[in-house]
Design a protein around this motif. Structure first.
Motif, PDB file in Angstrom:
ATOM      1  N   SER A 435       0.798  -1.212   0.059  1.00 49.42           N
ATOM      2  CA  SER A 435      -0.205   0.041  -0.027  1.00 49.42           C
ATOM      3  C   SER A 435       0.940   1.349   0.063  1.00 49.42           C
ATOM      4  CB  SER A 435      -0.984  -0.116   1.004  1.00 49.42           C
ATOM      5  OG  SER A 435      -0.067   0.013   2.468  1.00 49.42           O
ATOM      6  N   VAL A 436       2.030   1.255   0.386  1.00 53.87           N
ATOM      7  CA  VAL A 436       3.048   2.364   0.593  1.00 53.87           C
ATOM      8  C   VAL A 436       3.412   2.896  -0.837  1.00 53.87           C
ATOM      9  CG1 VAL A 436       3.899   1.627   2.567  1.00 53.87           C
ATOM     10  CG2 VAL A 436       5.068   1.178   0.559  1.00 53.87           C
ATOM     11  N   ILE A 437       3.247   2.129  -1.798  1.00 51.00           N
ATOM     12  CA  ILE A 437       3.367   2.580  -3.296  1.00 51.00           C
ATOM     13  C   ILE A 437       2.066   2.686  -4.066  1.00 51.00           C
ATOM     14  CG2 ILE A 437       5.737   1.753  -3.240  1.00 51.00           C
ATOM     15  CD1 ILE A 437       4.952  -0.512  -5.032  1.00 51.00           C
ATOM     16  N   GLY A 438       1.067   2.749  -3.311  1.00 54.94           N
ATOM     17  CA  GLY A 438      -0.204   3.191  -3.869  1.00 54.94           C
ATOM     18  C   GLY A 438      -0.819   1.839  -4.595  1.00 54.94           C
ATOM     19  N   VAL A 439      -0.737   0.886  -4.249  1.00 56.17           N
ATOM     20  CA  VAL A 439      -1.343  -0.261  -4.727  1.00 56.17           C
ATOM     21  C   VAL A 439      -2.680  -0.395  -4.070  1.00 56.17           C
ATOM     22  CG1 VAL A 439      -1.505  -2.858  -5.200  1.00 56.17           C
ATOM     23  CG2 VAL A 439       0.615  -1.605  -5.407  1.00 56.17           C
ATOM     24  N   GLY A 440      -3.755  -0.464  -4.627  1.00 54.87           N
ATOM     25  CA  GLY A 440      -5.106  -0.371  -4.163  1.00 54.87           C
ATOM     26  C   GLY A 440      -5.659  -1.785  -3.677  1.00 54.87           C
ATOM     27  N   GLU A 441      -4.857  -2.397  -2.853  1.00 51.42           N
ATOM     28  CA  GLU A 441      -5.133  -3.563  -1.838  1.00 51.42           C
ATOM     29  C   GLU A 441      -6.129  -3.084  -0.828  1.00 51.42           C
ATOM     30  OE1 GLU A 441      -3.507  -4.279   1.220  1.00 51.42           O
ATOM     31  OE2 GLU A 441      -3.145  -2.193   0.840  1.00 51.42           O
ATOM     32  N   LEU A 442      -6.514  -4.160   0.010  1.00 53.17           N
ATOM     33  CA  LEU A 442      -7.327  -3.914   1.106  1.00 53.17           C
ATOM     34  C   LEU A 442      -6.975  -2.741   2.131  1.00 53.17           C
ATOM     35  CD1 LEU A 442     -10.262  -4.655   1.965  1.00 53.17           C
ATOM     36  CD2 LEU A 442      -9.162  -6.749   3.279  1.00 53.17           C
ATOM     37  N   THR A 443      -5.615  -2.764   2.542  1.00 50.07           N
ATOM     38  CA  THR A 443      -5.287  -2.136   3.728  1.00 50.07           C
ATOM     39  C   THR A 443      -5.225  -0.640   3.227  1.00 50.07           C
ATOM     40  OG1 THR A 443      -4.099  -3.723   4.618  1.00 50.07           O
ATOM     41  CG2 THR A 443      -3.388  -1.447   5.187  1.00 50.07           C
ATOM     42  N   PHE A 444      -5.016  -0.517   1.674  1.00 48.06           N
ATOM     43  CA  PHE A 444      -4.761   0.916   1.131  1.00 48.06           C
ATOM     44  C   PHE A 444      -6.222   1.321   0.915  1.00 48.06           C
ATOM     45  CE2 PHE A 444      -5.155   3.418  -2.623  1.00 48.06           C
ATOM     46  CZ  PHE A 444      -4.112   4.368  -2.729  1.00 48.06           C
ATOM     47  N   GLN A 445      -7.145   0.610   0.532  1.00 46.02           N
ATOM     48  CA  GLN A 445      -8.496   1.059   0.521  1.00 46.02           C
ATOM     49  C   GLN A 445      -9.078   1.375   1.822  1.00 46.02           C
ATOM     50  OE1 GLN A 445      -9.778   1.958  -2.411  1.00 46.02           O
ATOM     51  NE2 GLN A 445      -8.454   0.739  -3.804  1.00 46.02           N
ATOM     52  N   THR A 446      -8.833   0.828   2.917  1.00 47.91           N
ATOM     53  CA  THR A 446      -8.991   0.987   4.159  1.00 47.91           C
ATOM     54  C   THR A 446      -8.671   2.432   4.741  1.00 47.91           C
ATOM     55  OG1 THR A 446      -8.899  -0.984   4.783  1.00 47.91           O
ATOM     56  CG2 THR A 446      -9.245   0.411   6.709  1.00 47.91           C
ATOM     57  N   SER A 447      -7.502   2.850   4.212  1.00 50.06           N
ATOM     58  CA  SER A 447      -6.928   4.226   4.492  1.00 50.06           C
ATOM     59  C   SER A 447      -7.795   5.286   3.437  1.00 50.06           C
ATOM     60  CB  SER A 447      -5.357   4.400   4.243  1.00 50.06           C
ATOM     61  OG  SER A 447      -4.690   3.284   5.101  1.00 50.06           O
ATOM     62  N   VAL A 448      -8.262   4.961   2.572  1.00 46.18           N
ATOM     63  CA  VAL A 448      -8.877   5.837   1.569  1.00 46.18           C
ATOM     64  C   VAL A 448     -10.434   6.087   2.339  1.00 46.18           C
ATOM     65  CG1 VAL A 448     -10.074   5.833  -0.356  1.00 46.18           C
ATOM     66  CG2 VAL A 448      -7.919   5.045  -0.530  1.00 46.18           C
ATOM     67  N   VAL A 449     -10.792   5.108   2.801  1.00 46.79           N
ATOM     68  CA  VAL A 449     -12.300   5.046   3.375  1.00 46.79           C
ATOM     69  C   VAL A 449     -11.853   5.937   4.646  1.00 46.79           C
ATOM     70  CG1 VAL A 449     -14.075   4.066   4.435  1.00 46.79           C
ATOM     71  CG2 VAL A 449     -13.015   3.042   2.362  1.00 46.79           C
ATOM     72  N   GLN A 450     -10.939   5.722   5.324  1.00 43.07           N
ATOM     73  CA  GLN A 450     -10.774   6.368   6.678  1.00 43.07           C
ATOM     74  C   GLN A 450     -10.569   7.970   6.386  1.00 43.07           C
ATOM     75  OE1 GLN A 450      -7.107   4.202   8.093  1.00 43.07           O
ATOM     76  NE2 GLN A 450      -8.251   3.822  10.065  1.00 43.07           N
ATOM     77  N   GLY A 451      -9.694   8.145   5.444  1.00 42.36           N
ATOM     78  CA  GLY A 451      -9.447   9.686   5.052  1.00 42.36           C
ATOM     79  C   GLY A 451     -10.977  10.406   4.618  1.00 42.36           C
ATOM     80  N   ALA A 452     -11.589   9.715   3.783  1.00 47.84           N
ATOM     81  CA  ALA A 452     -12.704  10.271   3.014  1.00 47.84           C
ATOM     82  C   ALA A 452     -14.161  10.331   4.056  1.00 47.84           C
ATOM     83  CB  ALA A 452     -13.166   9.468   1.919  1.00 47.84           C
ATOM     84  N   SER A 453     -14.085   9.378   4.997  1.00 46.52           N
ATOM     85  CA  SER A 453     -15.299   9.392   5.822  1.00 46.52           C
ATOM     86  C   SER A 453     -14.983  10.182   7.375  1.00 46.52           C
ATOM     87  CB  SER A 453     -15.660   7.911   6.192  1.00 46.52           C
ATOM     88  OG  SER A 453     -14.710   7.292   6.983  1.00 46.52           O
ATOM     89  N   PHE A 454     -13.748  10.480   7.450  1.00 49.72           N
ATOM     90  CA  PHE A 454     -13.479  10.965   8.857  1.00 49.72           C
ATOM     91  C   PHE A 454     -13.954  10.237   9.933  1.00 49.72           C
ATOM     92  CE2 PHE A 454     -13.713  14.378   5.944  1.00 49.72           C
ATOM     93  CZ  PHE A 454     -12.536  15.004   6.458  1.00 49.72           C
ATOM     94  N   LYS A 455     -13.968   8.631   9.618  1.00 51.53           N
ATOM     95  CA  LYS A 455     -14.174   7.477  10.508  1.00 51.53           C
ATOM     96  C   LYS A 455     -13.192   6.577  10.563  1.00 51.53           C
ATOM     97  CE  LYS A 455     -19.216   7.717   9.757  1.00 51.53           C
ATOM     98  NZ  LYS A 455     -19.604   8.376  10.860  1.00 51.53           N
ATOM     99  N   PRO A 456     -12.082   7.017  11.839  1.00 53.26           N
ATOM    100  CA  PRO A 456     -10.722   6.325  11.518  1.00 53.26           C
ATOM    101  C   PRO A 456     -10.859   4.740  12.067  1.00 53.26           C
ATOM    102  CG  PRO A 456     -10.759   7.624  13.460  1.00 53.26           C
ATOM    103  CD  PRO A 456     -11.854   7.901  12.633  1.00 53.26           C
ATOM    104  N   PHE A 457     -12.209   4.377  12.908  1.00 51.23           N
ATOM    105  CA  PHE A 457     -11.931   3.016  13.791  1.00 51.23           C
ATOM    106  C   PHE A 457     -12.947   2.089  12.872  1.00 51.23           C
ATOM    107  CE2 PHE A 457     -12.998   0.159  16.838  1.00 51.23           C
ATOM    108  CZ  PHE A 457     -11.796  -0.373  17.271  1.00 51.23           C
ATOM    109  N   ILE A 458     -14.093   2.378  12.401  1.00 53.33           N
ATOM    110  CA  ILE A 458     -14.968   1.484  11.783  1.00 53.33           C
ATOM    111  C   ILE A 458     -14.589   0.820  10.654  1.00 53.33           C
ATOM    112  CG2 ILE A 458     -17.168   1.588  10.365  1.00 53.33           C
ATOM    113  CD1 ILE A 458     -18.154   3.596  12.462  1.00 53.33           C
ATOM    114  N   PRO A 459     -13.723   1.502   9.512  1.00 58.17           N
ATOM    115  CA  PRO A 459     -13.103   0.831   8.600  1.00 58.17           C
ATOM    116  C   PRO A 459     -12.136  -0.349   8.985  1.00 58.17           C
ATOM    117  CG  PRO A 459     -13.189   3.269   8.021  1.00 58.17           C
ATOM    118  CD  PRO A 459     -13.570   3.145   9.545  1.00 58.17           C
ATOM    119  N   LEU A 460     -11.294  -0.125  10.035  1.00 58.28           N
ATOM    120  CA  LEU A 460     -10.571  -0.983  10.434  1.00 58.28           C
ATOM    121  C   LEU A 460     -11.296  -2.476  10.820  1.00 58.28           C
ATOM    122  CD1 LEU A 460      -8.005   1.191  12.689  1.00 58.28           C
ATOM    123  CD2 LEU A 460      -7.695   0.062  10.388  1.00 58.28           C
ATOM    124  N   ILE A 461     -12.444  -2.231  11.400  1.00 60.85           N
ATOM    125  CA  ILE A 461     -13.256  -3.438  11.888  1.00 60.85           C
ATOM    126  C   ILE A 461     -13.539  -4.284  10.512  1.00 60.85           C
ATOM    127  CG2 ILE A 461     -15.127  -4.108  13.267  1.00 60.85           C
ATOM    128  CD1 ILE A 461     -12.832  -2.883  15.004  1.00 60.85           C
TER     129      ILE A 461
END
Length: 493
Positions: A435-461
C-alpha cells in the motif's frame, strides 16, 4: 602585393562570417535548450503530467465517489489538473505513501508532487520547489474533552503528540514536545490514535483540522500558538526541472493563486461535506481492495512456487555455483524486510530505465519474496521423502531428472501442502505492505475510506473481518483437500 593583401582580407572576412553564423546557430540551440529540461521534455513527449500525492489529507486531497467511480479530489488536485491543462497535457494522479513522494519525484516515477508539501532547507537540497500557492498555519488537534488541558504552548510541551512522518508537522512536533512523538504515515492513523487516547494531540494544518471539526463534535483545536513559520504548500519537482519550475510558477501566478484557489477550496469543502450512507458510498472500496489483495496473493504464491522450485533444486544440486547462488538469494531475501524489497523494485526499476506500474512492482516484490520461503519449504519436503524412493526409481531405469519429476516432487508436494497453504495465508496478510506505493489492496482502500469518511476506527473493523473471512476460508478449503489426500492414501494402501 596589394592584390594578395586584398585576397587575404577577403578570406579573413569570409571566415569571420562563417564563425559568426556558427555562433548564431549555437545561440539558437542555447535558447532552445533553455526552453526545456529533462522532466518537461518527458512530459511533452508522453502527453501527460504524472502527479504524485497522498490522498488522505482532506480538503487538500482525498477520495470521493463521482457517478459511482472512485476519484481523487481536493483543491490540491484541482491545482495539479490546472497545471496539466496549462502545459497542454493530460493529468494522471499517482497515489502513494507521503514518505515515498520525494523518492518518486527524484527517480522519475512521478513528474511533480502536489501534496501540501512545504519547502525546507533539507528538502531543497534534493528537489526543486515552486513558489508557495497556499499558506496555512499549524495547530494541535485534540479531543474536545481535553481542550482545557492543552491551551498553552507550555502545557503542550508535556503532551504526547502525533504527526505525519517526513512532514513539516513532524519536525514541529519534535521541536515542541518533551515526550516521544508518534510519527505515522497517514493523518487517519494519527486521528485513530487520538480517538483511542494513545496520544494527546495531532499536529496538523489548520485547514485539515477544520475538516475534522466539521465532521465530528468530539474534536477541538488548541488555542496555543505554535512556533515557527506557517506552512507554504508548494509544487515539488526534480532538481533538473528548472524550466518546468519557471513555467509552474507562472501558472500559479496567472491561474491559481488568489480567487481561483479560493474557488477550488470551496469546491473541495462542498465535496467533503456531501452526505451519503456509509455502506453505499464506501462498499465499493472494500470490494475493490479485496480483489486486489486476492490477486496479489495468487500472483505471489503461483510465481513464488515456480521460482521456489527452481531455487530449491539449485540448492540441492551438486553443482556448487548453483547451490551458492540459491543459498545467497534465499538468505538475502529472508534477511531484508518486504517493505524494503517493495521500494527497491518500485524505485530500482525506474532507476535503470524500466517503468513499471505500482501494482506490477508490488506483485514482483511479492513473488520474489515468496519464492525464498517456498524454496525452503520445498527443499525440506524433498529431503523428507525417503531415500529408498530415489533408489527404487533409479533401479527401474529412471534418470535423475525423471526421478525428481515423477517420483520425488509429487510426494514432496503432498507433504508440504499444509506449509504452502500457510504461505498463501501469510502472503494475503503481507500484501498490505504494498500500500505504501499506492497499490489499491485492502489496507490501502481502508486508509482511503478513513480519510474520506473521517471515521478512523469503523473501516479497520470491516477490514479485519474481511481478512478473517479470507484466511479462515482458505484454511478450511486446505483442510478439506488434505483430508481427501489422506483418504486416497488409505485407499491405495
Amino acid at each position: 602585393m596589394n592584390k594578395w593583401m586584398k585576397k587575404l582580407i577577403m578570406m579573413v572576412m569570409a571566415f569571420g562570417l562563417v564563425i559568426s553564423s556558427g555562433m548564431g546557430i549555437f545561440d539558437v540551440h542555447a535558447v532552445n535548450a533553455d526552453q526545456t529540461d529533462p522532466t518537461l521534455a518527458r512530459i511533452k513527449k508522453s502527453g501527460k503530467l504524472v502527479v504524485g500525492t497522498s490522498a488522505d489529507y482532506a480538503p487538500y486531497e482525498f477520495h470521493t465517489t463521482e457517478n459511482g467511480q472512485d476519484k481523487i479530489v481536493g483543491f490540491d488536485m484541482d491545482v495539479a489538473r490546472e497545471i496539466g491543462k496549462q502545459l497542454g497535457v493530460k493529468t494522471e494522479i499517482q497515489e502513494m505513501s507521503f514518505d515515498a513522494l520525494l523518492g518518486a519525484v527524484k527517480t522519475g516515477k512521478v513528474d511533480i508532487v502536489v501534496a501540501g508539501m512545504t519547502e525546507t532547507p533539507e528538502r531543497a537540497q534534493e528537489v526543486n520547489f515552486s513558489k508557495p500557492y497556499f499558506v496555512d498555519k499549524n495547530v494541535v488537534l485534540t479531543l474536545k474533552q481535553n481542550k482545557n488541558k492543552w491551551t498553552t504552548l507550555k502545557q503542550i510541551r508535556h503532551a504526547k503528540l502525533a504527526a505525519q512522518v517526513s512532514s513539516k508537522q513532524d519536525d514541529l512536533a519534535h521541536e515542541i514536545s518533551n515526550k516521544q512523538v508518534v510519527s505515522l504515515k497517514k493523518i487517519t492513523d494519527e486521528v485513530t490514535q487520538l480517538t483511542q487516547k494513545k496520544v494527546d494531540g495531532v499536529v496538523v494544518a489548520s485547514t485539515t483540522a477544520k475538516s475534522y471539526l466539521e465532521q465530528s463534535n468530539q474534536f477541538a483545536v488548541s488555542p496555543a500558538k505554535l512556533p515557527g513559520i506557517t506552512n507554504g504548500s508548494s509544487v515539488v519537482m526534480n532538481k533538473n526541472a528548472t524550466v518546468l519550475q519557471e513555467k509552474v510558477n507562472k501558472i500559479l501566478d496567472d491561474h491559481i493563486i488568489g480567487a481561483p484557489l479560493q474557488k477550488m477550496q470551496d469546491k473541495a469543502i462542498k465535496l467533503m461535506n456531501k452526505k451519503e450512507s456509509f455502506a453505499s458510498k464506501y462498499a465499493p472500496y472494500f470490494v475493490k481492495g479485496t480483489f486486489y489483495t486476492i490477486g496479489l496473493a495468487v500472483i505471489g504464491v503461483f510465481f513464488g512456487i515456480i521460482l521456489g522450485i527452481l531455487f530449491a533444486l539449485m540448492k540441492l544440486s551438486s553443482i556448487k555455483p548453483f547451490k551458492w547462488l540459491a543459498s545467497a538469494y534465499i538468505e538475502a531475501v529472508r534477511g531484508v524486510p518486504l517493505l524494503i524489497q517493495v521500494f527497491i523494485v518500485y524505485f530500482g526499476t525506474q532507476a535503470i530505465g524500466v517503468h513499471v506500474s505500482s501494482f506490477l512492482a508490488g506483485a514482483i516484490a511479492m513473488f520474489l519474496n515468496s519464492a525464498a520461503y517456498v524454496a525452503e519449504i520445498i527443499r525440506s519436503g524433498i529431503q523428507a521423502v525417503p531415500t529408498g524412493q530415489t533408489e527404487a526409481a533409479r533401479s527401474l531405469g529412471f534418470t535423475k531428472n525423471q526421478t525428481m519429476r515423477y517420483m520425488i516432487l509429487p510426494q514432496a508436494i503432498k507433504n508440504i501442502l499444509p506449509a504452502l497453504g500457510n504461505e498463501f495465508v501469510t502472503v494475503i496478510k503481507e500484501g498490505s505492505v504494498v500500500s505504501v506505493i499506492g497499490v489499491g489492496e485492502l489496507t490501502f482502500q481502508t486508509s482511503v475510506v478513513q480519510g474520506a469518511s473521517f471515521k478512523p476506527f469503523i473501516p479497520l473493523i470491516i477490514t479485519a473481518a474481511i481478512y478473517f473471512i479470507l484466511t479462515f476460508g482458505i484454511s478450511r478449503l486446505l483442510n478439506l483437500f488434505e483430508k481427501k489426500l489422506r483418504k486416497s492414501d488409505k485407499t491405495l494402501g
